[in-house]
Design a protein around this motif. Structure first.
Motif, PDB file in Angstrom:
ATOM      1  N   HIS A   1      70.596  87.211  65.472  1.00  0.00           N
ATOM      2  CA  HIS A   1      70.150  87.017  66.571  1.00  0.00           C
ATOM      3  C   HIS A   1      69.666  88.570  67.328  1.00  0.00           C
ATOM      4  O   HIS A   1      70.691  89.431  67.507  1.00  0.00           O
TER       5      HIS A   1
ATOM      6  N   ARG B   1      62.152  76.026  72.243  1.00  0.00           N
ATOM      7  CA  ARG B   1      62.183  75.001  73.010  1.00  0.00           C
ATOM      8  C   ARG B   1      60.870  74.139  73.401  1.00  0.00           C
ATOM      9  O   ARG B   1      60.188  73.225  73.285  1.00  0.00           O
TER      10      ARG B   1
ATOM     11  N   LEU C   1      69.587  73.233  70.630  1.00  0.00           N
ATOM     12  CA  LEU C   1      69.025  74.381  69.925  1.00  0.00           C
ATOM     13  C   LEU C   1      70.061  75.425  69.547  1.00  0.00           C
ATOM     14  O   LEU C   1      70.385  75.682  68.526  1.00  0.00           O
ATOM     15  N   GLN C   2      70.905  75.708  70.764  1.00  0.00           N
ATOM     16  CA  GLN C   2      71.900  76.750  70.573  1.00  0.00           C
ATOM     17  C   GLN C   2      73.169  76.206  69.615  1.00  0.00           C
ATOM     18  O   GLN C   2      73.574  77.012  68.608  1.00  0.00           O
TER      19      GLN C   2
ATOM     20  N   LEU D   1      64.513  81.291  72.027  1.00  0.00           N
ATOM     21  CA  LEU D   1      64.851  80.221  72.462  1.00  0.00           C
ATOM     22  C   LEU D   1      63.787  79.706  73.182  1.00  0.00           C
ATOM     23  O   LEU D   1      63.710  78.107  72.891  1.00  0.00           O
TER      24      LEU D   1
ATOM     25  N   ARG E   1      68.016  73.193  75.189  1.00  0.00           N
ATOM     26  CA  ARG E   1      68.511  74.424  74.867  1.00  0.00           C
ATOM     27  C   ARG E   1      69.942  74.117  74.191  1.00  0.00           C
ATOM     28  O   ARG E   1      70.104  74.736  73.361  1.00  0.00           O
TER      29      ARG E   1
END
Lengths: 274, 182, 182
Positions: free
Chosen positions: C53, C23, C33-34, C19, C30
């Motif tokens: 993941h 970024r 993105l999440q 992540l 964040r």
């Protein structure tokens, strides 16, 4: 096969189970071979150590792990160890240690001993062994579930080429000898048995000599006498000859004997004799 | 279902995967494959990854539009040599003089021309002859550049194959056992 | 648009991309993105390629379901792991940091050096120090590669970790209760 053995042992052992209160009989049962004549030997390779043997015996016969019938288990364990045709001391050290531990435990159970500790808890000499067995069993189960996880290159795959990178300028990958050697070890490992032997047999010196000769012949043909320089060691001669023969066999070079001078000439397959 | 199988195959393949190979693996006829590939191409047309028809096969690639982003990722650090490149180079180093066919036989997988030309471009590998068999294939060997980049004085410094296996201690005995079982 | 950039980045990265790296490259916060990654995960949930993941990063991988098809791309099959290797690896994973002596105590048998070096060679296990006792034995732990190869995001994702009993303190009484329940 193991199951068969266990079944046979179990059948036999049911007797001694019933005679649990008569320990002297258990010792007589140690020599199972006389009672079960054609019992196939169980290879130690089938087990991952003494704890594994004990656990398999316990679980397959549905024994109570917290109240192990020690006499029966010891007899069965010793039988498996005794039926090894060749007892490799190096491998079997731990197995023998376990055998003596079991016998010691058994004798301790037979002797008069304190049955409760200072705090009033029951003392069981088997406790440590049980703890060990349970801890090992847990890891055995864990390793099975670990094995079931989707694993890279077995169950799942990722993209391993990055064609876009050709269009983007980036630092060149660095040469790393360890990675290179590891890669070749991987290749060897994946090879079929026959290929593996072939690759392992070929020594680097012959390979190097083959390459040297090839590079040498790029500029034109040479006579055998030219290449087998008398000043070389005998070992170098042999290596050069082996390299020549291999190159010839693989049709990378030609070997021609000139009719007049009887000189043996070596030349690359794609070159004309000059 | 066929579409999903194709996606998995295309992602995992080391080279653009041809229609023939898909047909062999999936035992499906050409026209179903072609139809399915066209659908997939459309499915990914607006995504960040694209299904592209390249040379003689199909491959997933990042959409050209996002090249600037990808470039940022790649400029940050030197990449590792790919596994196929390392394996190919190691086979050439140990089996030289050798041909592409031999390398492919040992790897059990096709050697893509990008790997081969990559090694030639880096100057680690060179053509040192041709074999006198049909097709007259190139014979490859390693170069001086290879020795110097990998910190070797001569090829003698490479451990023997058997020693190498000991070093990495591959449980050959176990593998032999498994081999016999199968 | 962000989704597409993410797809391109993830496909282009050789290792699972974190992540933080996304970024840095995309200059996005964040939470966006999440959110976007969760959407993408769902988008690919039924495809032949999945967004996974793993090892604290994101990667496209083939869906495990299609392993039999993908395996046909290669002539050789991935070698099976021996029981001794798996058991040793499990002990290291759960008991880390741990030493060879501890592993041997748990398994009740010597750990052969081929098993240990096999795990080191695969990059699943690494030496993370030396114990300050006579002989200064190596201390072992698992690596990022281990997480990545076994599809785990972190060590917390290891199976059944909560039920694990410490070897030195096995509450016999409680286990008896559990035993009866089963």
């Amino acid at each position: 096969m193991l199951l068969k053995v266990l079944n046979k042992i179990t059948m036999q052992e049911n007797k001694s189970y019933m005679n649990k209160d008569m320990p002297s009989k258990d010792f007589a049962n140690l020599n199972l071979e006389t009672q079960i004549p054609d019992l196939p030997p169980v290879a130690l390779d089938a087990f991952e150590g003494p704890l594994d043997i004990l656990l398999q015996l316990i679980r397959k016969q549905k024994m109570d792990i917290f109240n192990i019938p020690l006499a029966t288990l010891t007899a069965q364990y010793l039988h498996i160890i005794a039926s090894q045709t060749i007892l490799d001391i190096d491998v079997s050290g731990e197995y023998l240690v376990m055998a003596s531990t079991l016998m010691q435990l058994k004798s301790r159970l037979l002797l008069p001993r304190p049955e409760i500790d200072d705090e009033g808890n029951a003392i069981d000499p088997r406790e440590t062994l049980v703890a060990q067995l349970l801890a090992y069993e847990q890891y055995r189960l864990i390793s099975e579930s670990l094995n079931k996880l989707p694993r890279m290159q077995r169950d799942v795959f990722k993209r391993c080429v990055f064609p876009e990178s050709e269009e983007i300028e980036r630092p060149l990958p660095e040469a790393n000898l360890d990675d290179l050697l590891a890669a070749f070890a991987h290749v060897i490992k994946r090879m079929k048995q026959a290929d593996r032997h072939r690759v392992m047999l070929e020594t680097m010196s012959v390979r190097e000599q083959m390459k040297f000769l090839l590079e040498h012949l790029q500029s034109g043909s040479r006579s055998l006498a030219d290449i087998l320089v008398p000043t070389h060691h005998r070992e170098a001669w042999v290596t050069t000859l082996l390299a020549l023969l291999e190159l010839w066999r693989q049709r990378i070079i030609q070997v021609i004997q000139e009719p007049e001078s009887n000189t043996i000439m070596l030349l690359l397959s794609n070159q004309e004799a000059c | 279902m066929l579409a999903q199988q194709l996606e998995a195959l295309i992602l995992a393949s080391e080279t653009p995967i041809s229609l023939e190979k898909m047909r062999d693996i999936l035992a499906t006829d050409r026209s179903s494959l072609q139809f399915c590939l066209a659908e997939l191409e459309l499915f990914y047309a607006q995504r960040g990854i694209r299904l592209m028809h390249i040379a003689d096969g199909w491959q997933f690639r990042t959409a050209p539009k996002y090249a600037p982003v990808v470039a940022k990722l790649w400029q940050t650090r030197a990449p590792k040599l790919s596994r196929s490149m390392l394996e190919t180079l190691s086979i050439i180093a140990y089996q030289q003089p050798t041909t592409r066919a031999e390398i492919e036989a040992l790897r059990g997988i096709r050697v893509s021309s990008s790997v081969m030309s990559g090694l030639l471009e880096r100057g680690w590998v060179k053509v040192i002859g041709r074999k006198d068999v049909p097709g007259r294939p190139h014979i490859y060997g390693t170069s001086k550049q290879f020795l110097s980049d990998f910190g070797l004085n001569s090829l003698h410094d490479l451990p023997d194959a058997s020693q190498l296996v000991d070093m990495h201690d591959i449980p050959l005995k176990e593998m032999e056992k498994n081999d016999k079982k199968n």
